[in-house]
Each structure stands twice: as structure tokens, then as C-alpha cells.
Design a protein around this motif. Structure first.
Motif, mmCIF file in Angstrom:
data_model
loop_
_atom_site.group_PDB
_atom_site.id
_atom_site.type_symbol
_atom_site.label_atom_id
_atom_site.label_comp_id
_atom_site.label_asym_id
_atom_site.label_seq_id
_atom_site.Cartn_x
_atom_site.Cartn_y
_atom_site.Cartn_z
ATOM 1 N N HIS A 55 0.863 -1.195 0.000
ATOM 2 C CA HIS A 55 0.000 0.000 0.000
ATOM 3 C C HIS A 55 0.889 1.231 0.000
ATOM 4 O O HIS A 55 2.001 1.188 0.551
ATOM 5 C CB HIS A 55 -0.863 0.011 1.275
ATOM 6 N N VAL A 56 0.457 2.298 -0.627
ATOM 7 C CA VAL A 56 1.065 3.606 -0.366
ATOM 8 C C VAL A 56 -0.048 4.628 -0.150
ATOM 9 O O VAL A 56 -1.161 4.487 -0.661
ATOM 10 C CB VAL A 56 2.003 4.103 -1.500
ATOM 11 N N SER A 57 0.291 5.658 0.602
ATOM 12 C CA SER A 57 -0.661 6.733 0.902
ATOM 13 C C SER A 57 -0.674 7.739 -0.253
ATOM 14 O O SER A 57 0.281 7.809 -1.023
ATOM 15 C CB SER A 57 -0.227 7.453 2.182
ATOM 16 N N PRO A 58 -1.717 8.552 -0.331
ATOM 17 C CA PRO A 58 -1.757 9.564 -1.381
ATOM 18 C C PRO A 58 -0.933 10.802 -1.049
ATOM 19 O O PRO A 58 -0.859 11.717 -1.860
ATOM 20 C CB PRO A 58 -3.253 9.917 -1.471
ATOM 21 N N HIS A 59 -0.317 10.817 0.145
ATOM 22 C CA HIS A 59 0.328 12.048 0.624
ATOM 23 C C HIS A 59 1.759 12.203 0.140
ATOM 24 O O HIS A 59 2.398 11.258 -0.287
ATOM 25 C CB HIS A 59 0.371 12.044 2.155
ATOM 26 N N ASP A 60 2.250 13.424 0.301
ATOM 27 C CA ASP A 60 3.682 13.718 0.164
ATOM 28 C C ASP A 60 4.214 13.956 1.583
ATOM 29 O O ASP A 60 3.472 13.847 2.559
ATOM 30 C CB ASP A 60 3.872 14.958 -0.736
ATOM 31 N N HIS A 61 5.488 14.307 1.700
ATOM 32 C CA HIS A 61 6.072 14.550 3.016
ATOM 33 C C HIS A 61 5.259 15.607 3.787
ATOM 34 O O HIS A 61 4.737 16.543 3.185
ATOM 35 C CB HIS A 61 7.513 15.053 2.872
ATOM 36 N N GLY A 62 5.180 15.438 5.095
ATOM 37 C CA GLY A 62 4.468 16.435 5.886
ATOM 38 C C GLY A 62 3.839 15.804 7.102
ATOM 39 O O GLY A 62 4.325 14.786 7.612
ATOM 40 N N GLU A 87 -8.271 -6.112 1.924
ATOM 41 C CA GLU A 87 -8.037 -5.967 3.365
ATOM 42 C C GLU A 87 -7.530 -4.570 3.729
ATOM 43 O O GLU A 87 -7.164 -4.319 4.888
ATOM 44 C CB GLU A 87 -7.017 -7.047 3.804
ATOM 45 N N HIS A 88 -7.486 -3.692 2.741
ATOM 46 C CA HIS A 88 -7.045 -2.307 2.982
ATOM 47 C C HIS A 88 -7.774 -1.396 1.980
ATOM 48 O O HIS A 88 -7.166 -0.751 1.136
ATOM 49 C CB HIS A 88 -5.527 -2.205 2.796
ATOM 50 N N ARG A 89 -9.093 -1.387 2.125
ATOM 51 C CA ARG A 89 -9.930 -0.637 1.200
ATOM 52 C C ARG A 89 -9.715 0.870 1.361
ATOM 53 O O ARG A 89 -9.510 1.365 2.483
ATOM 54 C CB ARG A 89 -11.403 -0.957 1.447
ATOM 55 N N LEU A 90 -9.807 1.591 0.236
ATOM 56 C CA LEU A 90 -9.571 3.036 0.235
ATOM 57 C C LEU A 90 -10.777 3.769 -0.336
ATOM 58 O O LEU A 90 -11.537 3.203 -1.128
ATOM 59 C CB LEU A 90 -8.352 3.360 -0.628
ATOM 60 N N LYS A 91 -10.883 5.042 0.022
ATOM 61 C CA LYS A 91 -11.842 5.915 -0.668
ATOM 62 C C LYS A 91 -11.349 6.114 -2.094
ATOM 63 O O LYS A 91 -10.139 6.104 -2.347
ATOM 64 C CB LYS A 91 -11.911 7.276 0.019
ATOM 65 N N LEU A 92 -12.299 6.360 -3.001
ATOM 66 C CA LEU A 92 -11.931 6.551 -4.413
ATOM 67 C C LEU A 92 -10.847 7.620 -4.561
ATOM 68 O O LEU A 92 -9.870 7.444 -5.313
ATOM 69 C CB LEU A 92 -13.174 6.938 -5.212
ATOM 70 N N ALA A 93 -11.007 8.719 -3.821
ATOM 71 C CA ALA A 93 -10.034 9.814 -3.942
ATOM 72 C C ALA A 93 -8.639 9.356 -3.508
ATOM 73 O O ALA A 93 -7.625 9.818 -4.052
ATOM 74 C CB ALA A 93 -10.487 11.003 -3.092
ATOM 75 N N ASP A 94 -8.595 8.429 -2.547
ATOM 76 C CA ASP A 94 -7.293 7.962 -2.069
ATOM 77 C C ASP A 94 -6.682 6.915 -2.996
ATOM 78 O O ASP A 94 -5.458 6.782 -3.070
ATOM 79 C CB ASP A 94 -7.415 7.438 -0.630
ATOM 80 N N VAL A 95 -7.524 6.158 -3.701
ATOM 81 C CA VAL A 95 -6.987 5.268 -4.755
ATOM 82 C C VAL A 95 -6.351 6.135 -5.830
ATOM 83 O O VAL A 95 -5.201 5.917 -6.243
ATOM 84 C CB VAL A 95 -8.097 4.393 -5.385
ATOM 85 N N ASP A 96 -7.075 7.152 -6.254
ATOM 86 C CA ASP A 96 -6.560 8.048 -7.297
ATOM 87 C C ASP A 96 -5.295 8.763 -6.822
ATOM 88 O O ASP A 96 -4.285 8.825 -7.541
ATOM 89 C CB ASP A 96 -7.664 9.055 -7.662
#
Ligand SMILES: O=C[C@H](O)COP(=O)(O)O
Length: 214
Positions: A55-62, A87-96
């Protein structure tokens, strides 16, 4: 066929499984990758096996406590990442957002989905691959390629309708070379599996069997 072994949080020796996968890949020319927990990415990558993040997050450093950045997993040696595993479902915006973060870092991407409708939605976002996994078969030991062949066929058709170049993997219950061959016959270009390898007494022999028909 691409064989991606997701180690999830199984209590296996990630480096030992990775070394077995690296050896089998080198002996057979099969494409095999291992997706360990984030903390195991670097030692797994150091075996030489193709290494993926789970998995990776949609974020950058911060200020994003608990996040796993695409840049950090790439720095640890990962070359790809799963997104939206069952087992690690995401919101659509976070998949994108995860896809964009992975792309910016040069990671390959697979977006997972439960069924052909979700595969169509996932493929529309432009990942490198998509993977269909019926949740009820995950960890069951009953291979999707035999228990529910239509879901694989329909997922391949759904992806083809919206984004023809995107390859479809299938997962859930895959553990033998026959399962992989059945998946290929249904149009899948790879398999996503976990327990068949992570819980095996002899992961290397399972891996050799998995790629025997590839
Ligand atoms: O990521 C892998 C899938 O969830 C399949 O798991 P499984 O091979 O244990 O059924």
C-alpha cells in the motif's frame, strides 16, 4: 504470467520467502514479485527479488502520521505497489491519489477490486494493472480460477472495455501451477496470492510449482 506474492502480515520469514522467490525467478525466467510489510521492504529488496509495497498513501512529506509514502517505499527498494487491497480498502479519492503518488515516484501499480464492476472503475483510473479478488475466496484455499471462472472472464472483459491495455490479475485461493494455468486460460495475465506461499512449509517448492506452467 506475473506471480505476485503478498505476504500480508503472515508470520513467515519474509527474507527467506523472498530469497526463494529470487532463486525460482532466476532459474525459470518467470516474473515473480514479493510484497512484504513496509518494515521488511529493504531486506526483501536486498535479496534481488522484485519487491512491491502492499500500500502507499496519497500524501507527500508532511504531517501525515501513520502514512506510507511512495517515495519512501521506492527508496527502500520497492518497484511497485498494490492499492485498495480487499483488506485495505480506500476511498476513491485515495486510490486516485495513491496512483498519482506512485506514478510520480516511478512505482508500478496494481489496483485491486472485488468484482468486474469495480475492475472497470479501477481500470478507468489508469493503473498499470488491476486485480480481481472475490473476498469470500481469499485465504480459502479454493482457487478463484476454478471456483468462480466467470468473475475472471468478466473482469478481463470489463477492463478491456474501458482501458484495453490494462492487464488483469486474479487472486484468492491460488496455490498451484494448475490454478495459474486455469487463470491464464481465462485471460488473466498474472496472479496475486498469499497464503499458499506464506503459510507453506516449503515456499520454494510451492513457487516452483506455481510457475511450472508459465
Ligand atoms: O493478496 C492476495 C490475496 O488476497 C489472495 O490471498 P490468498 O492467496 O491467501 O487467497
Amino acid at each position: 504470467m506475473f506471480v505476485l506474492v503478498n505476504l500480508k502480515t503472515y508470520p513467515c520469514d519474509a527474507v527467506s520467502v523472498a530469497q526463494a522467490a529470487a532463486d525460482v525467478a532466476a532459474d525459470t525466467d518467470a516474473r515473480i514479485a514479493v510484497a512484504p510489510q513496509a518494515a521488511d521492504l529493504r531486506p526483501v529488496a536486498e535479496t534481488g527479488v522484485e519487491t512491491w509495497a502492499q500500500h502507499v498513501s496519497p500524501h507527500d512529506h508532511g504531517s501525515h502520521t501513520g502514512s506510507t509514502l511512495a517515495a519512501t517505499v521506492a527508496d527502500a527498494g520497492a518497484t511497485g505497489t498494490l492499492l485498495n487491497h480487499s483488506e485495505h480498502r480506500l476511498k476513491l479519492a485515495d486510490v486516485d491519489g495513491g496512483l498519482r503518488a506512485a506514478e510520480d515516484t516511478g512505482l508500478e501499480t496494481i489496483v485491486c477490486a472485488n468484482n468486474p464492476r469495480q475492475i472497470a472503475a479501477a481500470a478507468t483510473l489508469g493503473p498499470d494493472m488491476v486485480a480481481v479478488e472475490p473476498p469470500e475466496l481469499i485465504g480459502s484455499g479454493t482457487p478463484v480460477s476454478r471456483a468462480d471462472p466467470d468473475i475472471v472472464r468478466e473482469a478481463v472483459a470489463a477492463a478491456d472495455e474501458v482501458n484495453p491495455p490494462v492487464p488483469v490479475l486474479c487472486g484468492a485461493g491460488i496455490s498451484t501451477g494448475d490454478d495459474v494455468e486455469a487463470a491464464a486460460d481465462l485471460g488473466a495475465e498474472g496472479v496475486l496470492l498469499a497464503s499458499g506461499v506464506a503459510k507453506a512449509d516449503d515456499p520454494e517448492s510451492v513457487l516452483r510449482d506455481l510457475v511450472s506452467s508459465v
